[in-house]
Enzyme design. Structure first.
Site, PDB file in Angstrom:
ATOM      1  N   ASN A   1     133.882  11.081 -28.832  1.00 14.28           N
ATOM      2  CA  ASN A   1     134.165   9.696 -29.208  1.00 14.28           C
ATOM      3  C   ASN A   1     132.854   8.930 -29.175  1.00 14.28           C
ATOM      4  O   ASN A   1     132.231   8.846 -28.124  1.00 14.28           O
ATOM      5  CB  ASN A   1     135.110   9.054 -28.190  1.00 14.28           C
TER       6      ASN A   1
ATOM      7  N   CYS B   1     147.163   9.015 -18.358  1.00 11.57           N
ATOM      8  CA  CYS B   1     145.816   9.396 -17.950  1.00 11.57           C
ATOM      9  C   CYS B   1     145.317   8.342 -16.966  1.00 11.57           C
ATOM     10  O   CYS B   1     145.296   7.159 -17.287  1.00 11.57           O
ATOM     11  CB  CYS B   1     144.931   9.439 -19.198  1.00 11.57           C
TER      12      CYS B   1
ATOM     13  N   HIS C   1     131.360  21.567 -22.134  1.00  9.05           N
ATOM     14  CA  HIS C   1     130.565  20.828 -23.130  1.00  9.05           C
ATOM     15  C   HIS C   1     129.291  21.501 -23.625  1.00  9.05           C
ATOM     16  O   HIS C   1     128.634  21.012 -24.556  1.00  9.05           O
ATOM     17  CB  HIS C   1     130.233  19.412 -22.659  1.00  9.05           C
TER      18      HIS C   1
ATOM     19  N   CYS D   1     129.212   9.643 -22.027  1.00 10.26           N
ATOM     20  CA  CYS D   1     130.406   9.022 -21.436  1.00 10.26           C
ATOM     21  C   CYS D   1     130.160   7.562 -21.046  1.00 10.26           C
ATOM     22  O   CYS D   1     129.183   7.252 -20.378  1.00 10.26           O
ATOM     23  CB  CYS D   1     130.837   9.826 -20.222  1.00 10.26           C
TER      24      CYS D   1
ATOM     25  N   GLU E   1     140.854   1.526 -15.911  1.00  9.81           N
ATOM     26  CA  GLU E   1     141.713   1.679 -17.075  1.00  9.81           C
ATOM     27  C   GLU E   1     142.567   2.927 -16.975  1.00  9.81           C
ATOM     28  O   GLU E   1     142.204   3.908 -16.321  1.00  9.81           O
ATOM     29  CB  GLU E   1     140.896   1.666 -18.363  1.00  9.81           C
TER      30      GLU E   1
ATOM     31  N   CYS F   1     127.090  11.733 -17.117  1.00  4.74           N
ATOM     32  CA  CYS F   1     127.184  12.458 -18.393  1.00  4.74           C
ATOM     33  C   CYS F   1     126.721  11.525 -19.521  1.00  4.74           C
ATOM     34  O   CYS F   1     127.139  10.368 -19.593  1.00  4.74           O
ATOM     35  CB  CYS F   1     128.619  12.928 -18.641  1.00  4.74           C
TER      36      CYS F   1
ATOM     37  N   GLY G   1     135.858   8.220 -13.648  1.00  2.00           N
ATOM     38  CA  GLY G   1     135.589   8.803 -12.332  1.00  2.00           C
ATOM     39  C   GLY G   1     135.625  10.315 -12.318  1.00  2.00           C
ATOM     40  O   GLY G   1     136.152  10.951 -13.227  1.00  2.00           O
ATOM     41  N   GLU G   2     135.027  10.880 -11.273  1.00  2.00           N
ATOM     42  CA  GLU G   2     135.048  12.322 -11.076  1.00  2.00           C
ATOM     43  C   GLU G   2     135.999  12.603  -9.907  1.00  2.00           C
ATOM     44  O   GLU G   2     135.662  12.313  -8.748  1.00  2.00           O
ATOM     45  CB  GLU G   2     133.615  12.824 -10.780  1.00  2.00           C
TER      46      GLU G   2
ATOM     47  N   CYS H   1     137.046   7.432 -22.963  1.00  2.00           N
ATOM     48  CA  CYS H   1     136.959   7.128 -21.531  1.00  2.00           C
ATOM     49  C   CYS H   1     136.041   5.966 -21.225  1.00  2.00           C
ATOM     50  O   CYS H   1     134.879   5.973 -21.575  1.00  2.00           O
ATOM     51  CB  CYS H   1     136.388   8.323 -20.793  1.00  2.00           C
TER      52      CYS H   1
ATOM     53  N   CYS I   1     131.531   5.737 -12.080  1.00  2.00           N
ATOM     54  CA  CYS I   1     131.307   7.172 -11.879  1.00  2.00           C
ATOM     55  C   CYS I   1     129.813   7.385 -11.679  1.00  2.00           C
ATOM     56  O   CYS I   1     128.994   6.664 -12.236  1.00  2.00           O
ATOM     57  CB  CYS I   1     131.771   7.940 -13.117  1.00  2.00           C
TER      58      CYS I   1
HETATM   59  N1  SAH Z   1     134.912  13.366 -14.460  1.00  2.00           N
HETATM   60  C1  SAH Z   1     135.932  14.214 -14.972  1.00  2.00           C
HETATM   61  C2  SAH Z   1     137.135  13.518 -15.558  1.00  2.00           C
HETATM   62  C3  SAH Z   1     136.911  12.285 -16.410  1.00  2.00           C
HETATM   63  S1  SAH Z   1     136.329  12.461 -18.031  1.00  2.00           S
HETATM   64  C4  SAH Z   1     135.349  15.212 -15.952  1.00  2.00           C
HETATM   65  O1  SAH Z   1     134.150  15.156 -16.203  1.00  2.00           O
HETATM   66  O2  SAH Z   1     136.055  16.084 -16.412  1.00  2.00           O
HETATM   67  C5  SAH Z   1     137.574  13.284 -18.966  1.00  2.00           C
HETATM   68  C6  SAH Z   1     137.012  14.084 -20.113  1.00  2.00           C
HETATM   69  O3  SAH Z   1     136.515  13.254 -21.180  1.00  2.00           O
HETATM   70  C7  SAH Z   1     135.831  14.949 -19.708  1.00  2.00           C
HETATM   71  O4  SAH Z   1     135.936  16.192 -20.318  1.00  2.00           O
HETATM   72  C8  SAH Z   1     134.672  14.166 -20.262  1.00  2.00           C
HETATM   73  O5  SAH Z   1     133.523  14.958 -20.377  1.00  2.00           O
HETATM   74  C9  SAH Z   1     135.236  13.689 -21.563  1.00  2.00           C
HETATM   75  N2  SAH Z   1     134.513  12.584 -22.202  1.00  2.00           N
HETATM   76  C10 SAH Z   1     133.828  11.586 -21.640  1.00  2.00           C
HETATM   77  N3  SAH Z   1     133.291  10.778 -22.570  1.00  2.00           N
HETATM   78  C11 SAH Z   1     133.652  11.283 -23.747  1.00  2.00           C
HETATM   79  C12 SAH Z   1     133.400  10.911 -25.103  1.00  2.00           C
HETATM   80  N4  SAH Z   1     132.666   9.854 -25.403  1.00  2.00           N
HETATM   81  N5  SAH Z   1     133.931  11.667 -26.068  1.00  2.00           N
HETATM   82  C13 SAH Z   1     134.688  12.756 -25.776  1.00  2.00           C
HETATM   83  N6  SAH Z   1     134.947  13.164 -24.537  1.00  2.00           N
HETATM   84  C14 SAH Z   1     134.434  12.439 -23.522  1.00  2.00           C
END
Ligand code: SAH
Length: 348
Positions: free
Chosen positions: A289, A104, A215, A118, A91, A115, A158-159, A332, A111
């Site tokens: 979110n 984006c 975070h 996520c 996406e 986390c 993804g990372e 995401c 991934c």
């Molecule tokens: N893997 C990378 C980039 C992708 S995630 C990273 O970790 O930065 C992009 C951002 O969205 C990251 O800061 C991630 O922690 C955050 N993110 C993921 N799920 C989320 C959610 N449910 N609510 C808010 N932020 C979220």
């Protein structure tokens, strides 16, 4: 088969010459792929037919298929679900801002960082995206909307630093004067914090913005929500981002997803302030979110504002990220997650 869309300009030139072509053919071909955003070799009308024919026999020409598009009635955010040539889904999101369009993109299908808040990580990592597939997301959205993209954030599924070599090629190609020539300053790469890759990236001295998904302000808390924290301590990460800042001159961004009752206490604000002071980082607060599978909830607006104020009082540069596209699975990986978990929906 050769992945021709992932070939940087210089390499494409050598390749065309190896096929017995003059150098200027490489310029034409690069222009078709990366400026005119052609969808096939067939449409490259100023290339000799025989050359196009050999290219189509030797090379894969990746292109994305749009499976779904959702447009937010609230803020115009457009969320895209694309399928790749092997059927994997990714996406991408278009966010129209006053200062231009921001896209984006995803860097991997799935991934493996795990986390806990996520959605992108729930099914694990399927595979890395190629540089061409990262570019294709921007190209497809440009073609579909007919609008120029001025900013790119690598913050989708993804990372990116877990797909490091492909990310480097992507950065070079996206910002190359022979291609879309997007300014490095308009590109942000977000990472959950792979310290040695942050250091490696710093050596390239790109002018891109590095966002660190922090975070939590203590290792203990961070480990509870981000498994990667077991590998790299906050101290190690602060050293890495400070070096990034020193080498590139670019200010770091901390991303901090506010999760009610988890990381939004007074003490959290105090410790986050100290980390931001130490590194000169800008802090981007994102009320988490909610994702069905995770159970995490955001603080309410007033609580989020109070948290922000605590940082501001200490002269930290802080913003609360507008939650874009709340009505269209904005977080995401949520759209991809839905499609993967429930493939029957694809026929809609
Ligand atoms: N893997 C990378 C980039 C992708 S995630 C990273 O970790 O930065 C992009 C951002 O969205 C990251 O800061 C991630 O922690 C955050 N993110 C993921 N799920 C989320 C959610 N449910 N609510 C808010 N932020 C979220």
């Amino acid at each position: 088969m050769i992945d021709i869309k992932s070939m940087p300009y210089e390499q494409l030139k050598e390749y065309c010459i190896s096929l017995g072509q003059k150098g200027f053919r490489a310029d034409q071909l690069y222009d078709w792929m990366h400026v005119k955003l052609a969808e096939s070799f067939d449409s490259m009308t100023n290339l000799p037919a025989a050359f196009r024919e050999s290219l189509s026999q030797l090379c894969d020409y990746t292109c994305l298929t749009m499976e779904k598009r959702q447009i937010s009635a609230i803020d115009g955010t457009q969320k895209y679900l694309f399928s790749l040539q092997d059927g994997q889904m990714i996406e991408s999101v278009l966010m129209p801002y006053h200062h231009g369009n921001s896209v984006c993109i995803s860097s991997q299908a799935g991934c493996r960082m795990g986390c806990r808040f996520c959605a992108s990580t729930i099914g694990g990592l399927v595979r890395n995206l190629t540089p061409g597939e990262m570019l294709d997301q921007i190209y497809a959205i440009t073609r579909i909307t007919g609008q120029r993209v001025s900013n790119v954030v690598v913050m989708g599924t993804g990372e990116p630093l877990d797909n490091y070599e492909n990310l480097l090629i992507f950065i070079k190609m996206l910002t190359d004067e022979h291609g879309l020539h997007i300014s490095q300053r308009n590109l942000t790469v977000s990472t959950c914090g792979l310290a040695e890759k942050i250091l490696a990236l710093a050596e390239h001295r790109f002018q891109i913005t590095l966002a660190l998904s922090l975070h939590a302000a203590t290792d203990e808390k961070r480990k509870q929500i981000m498994p990667v924290a077991n590998k790299y301590s906050i101290d190690t990460l602060m050293d890495a981002v400070s070096e990034y800042h020193e080498k590139t001159g670019r200010r770091i961004t901390f991303e901090y997803s506010l999760i009610a009752g988890v990381n939004d206490t007074d003490e959290d604000a105090r410790l986050l302030t100290a980390l931001a002071k130490k590194t000169g980082a800008h802090v981007n607060l994102i009320p988490v979110n909610p994702v069905t599978e995770t159970g995490f909830l955001p603080p309410n607006k007033q609580e989020a504002d109070v948290f922000k104020l605590k940082l501001e009082k200490n002269h930290i540069n802080v913003t609360i990220r507008r939650s874009m596209g709340r009505d269209i699975d904005g977080a995401c990986g949520q759209l991809r997650r839905k499609e993967t978990a429930n493939p029957a929906r694809r026929s809609i």
